[in-house]
Write an enzyme that holds these catalytic residues in place. Structure first.
Site, mmCIF file in Angstrom:
data_model
loop_
_atom_site.group_PDB
_atom_site.id
_atom_site.type_symbol
_atom_site.label_atom_id
_atom_site.label_comp_id
_atom_site.label_asym_id
_atom_site.label_seq_id
_atom_site.Cartn_x
_atom_site.Cartn_y
_atom_site.Cartn_z
ATOM 1 C CG ASP A 125 -0.226 -0.411 2.241
ATOM 2 O OD1 ASP A 125 1.073 -0.538 2.864
ATOM 3 O OD2 ASP A 125 -0.487 -0.547 3.426
ATOM 4 C CG ASN A 182 -8.498 -1.144 12.069
ATOM 5 O OD1 ASN A 182 -7.765 -1.839 12.010
ATOM 6 N ND2 ASN A 182 -9.480 -0.236 11.131
ATOM 7 C CG HIS A 195 -6.009 -2.120 9.084
ATOM 8 N ND1 HIS A 195 -5.834 -0.326 8.944
ATOM 9 C CD2 HIS A 195 -4.585 -2.081 8.600
ATOM 10 C CE1 HIS A 195 -4.644 0.075 9.521
ATOM 11 N NE2 HIS A 195 -3.679 -1.361 9.141
ATOM 12 C CD GLU A 240 -8.799 1.658 7.820
ATOM 13 O OE1 GLU A 240 -8.322 0.046 8.281
ATOM 14 O OE2 GLU A 240 -8.191 2.243 7.417
HETATM 15 C C1 F6R Z 1 1.770 -1.159 6.099
HETATM 16 C C2 F6R Z 1 0.441 -2.179 6.268
HETATM 17 C C3 F6R Z 1 -0.642 -1.938 7.481
HETATM 18 C C4 F6R Z 1 0.302 -2.585 8.723
HETATM 19 C C5 F6R Z 1 -0.035 -2.328 10.213
HETATM 20 C C6 F6R Z 1 0.384 -2.404 11.298
HETATM 21 O O1 F6R Z 1 2.683 -2.327 5.172
HETATM 22 O O2 F6R Z 1 0.078 -2.516 4.970
HETATM 23 O O3 F6R Z 1 -1.470 -2.702 7.427
HETATM 24 O O4 F6R Z 1 0.854 -3.590 8.407
HETATM 25 O O5 F6R Z 1 -1.438 -0.980 10.006
HETATM 26 O O6 F6R Z 1 1.566 -1.120 11.490
HETATM 27 P P1 F6R Z 1 2.260 -0.968 12.804
HETATM 28 O O7 F6R Z 1 3.394 -2.735 11.926
HETATM 29 O O8 F6R Z 1 3.328 -0.090 12.321
HETATM 30 O O9 F6R Z 1 1.763 -1.377 13.536
#
Ligand code: F6R
Length: 263
Positions: free
Chosen positions: A90, A156, A158, A163
């Site tokens: 992403d 959450n 995701h 989301e």
């Molecule tokens: C990042 C992504 C997100 C993260 C998630 C956890 O490319 O796709 O899904 O993996 O938000 O983020 P952290 O590891 O910073 O808690």
């Protein structure tokens, strides 16, 4: 079909994972917090040894940083990584790839550089239109798809920026970020959630599930609710990570805090 998780406590050994994979369902490996990335890196390295010129799917964020550092250590010990192509999950809409807060910059800084992969083989979705999204899908398809995909989990539930509410069939697209995700990522934007972009371009759930193998890393109590819901709750769009249970080859590496059932 949904699969129940299989737990192997306190183990990161390849032997344990090989046995447990005979049983269908996500394999859950428990590791000490500072070992989560190391154990996950060993799994990624096993895959890379068999696919040294393949496409490695990478997540950004804090969770996999230790994994990438451990992979670089394995490279120093002889693991060949230079032939890989990296494909990110992403990117923010409206943040230039050259901006240090962009996921493009993250992938170059934390993964491609340390692994000796030229920027020409760093793929990150870019832009803010459906056409941009379709172009990224086509790029992945033309490369023959992702071999192993590394994912984190949002608090959450995701994965990527899919989301809650994202469908199992979703493909790369532009999405609105939830308030919770913008709050969680405010730390990269001077602590101000309003400065976090409102939209992102993300691989969809179906895009992620098209990878041959998926390795998730998670640590800390902030992930406990999401991991519990993903592994033990219903498979539902309300918790996008729960769709990982419809994939035949998922390994979750997590610490005790993240794996503690939500009360
Ligand atoms: C990042 C992504 C997100 C993260 C998630 C956890 O490319 O796709 O899904 O993996 O938000 O983020 P952290 O590891 O910073 O808690």
């Amino acid at each position: 079909m949904t699969n129940a998780p299989v737990s192997v406590s306190g183990s990161g050994s390849p032997g344990a994972s090989a046995v447990a994979h005979l049983v269908r369902g996500p394999l859950v490996l428990t590791a000490a917090t500072d070992e989560v990335g190391v154990v996950a890196a060993r799994l990624v390295a096993d895959h890379v040894r068999g696919h040294p010129t393949g496409v490695l799917g990478v997540a950004t964020g804090a969770s996999p940083l230790r994994l990438y550092a451990a992979l670089a250590e394995l490279r120093a010990e002889g693991l060949v990584t230079e032939g890989l192509t990296l494909a990110a999950l992403d990117e923010y809409v409206g943040i230039d790839p050259g901006d240090e807060r962009s996921y493009h910059s993250y992938v170059v800084r934390h993964i491609a550089g340390p692994l000796g992969i030229p920027e020409s083989r760093v793929l990150v979705p870019r832009g803010g239109t459906q056409r941009d999204a379709e172009r990224y899908e086509a790029t992945l398809r033309d490369l023959g798809g992702v071999g192993l995909q590394v994912v984190g989990i949002g608090r959450n539930g995701h994965i990527g920026f899919n989301e809650p509410g994202s469908s199992r069939d979703s493909r790369t697209r532009v999405v609105a970020l939830s308030d919770d995700t913008r709050a969680a990522n405010a730390r990269y934007f001077a602590g101000d959630a309003d400065r976090v972009p409102s939209h992102a371009i993300t691989q969809g759930i179906a895009t992620i599930l098209a990878a041959s193998r998926i390795v998730m890393v998670a640590s800390g109590a902030a992930k406990a609710w999401a991991l519990d819901a993903a592994l033990r709750g219903p498979v539902t769009a309300d918790v996008p990570a729960s769709f990982l249970r419809t994939h035949p080859s998922v390994t979750v590496v997590a610490d005790d805090e993240a794996l503690r059932p939500a009360s």
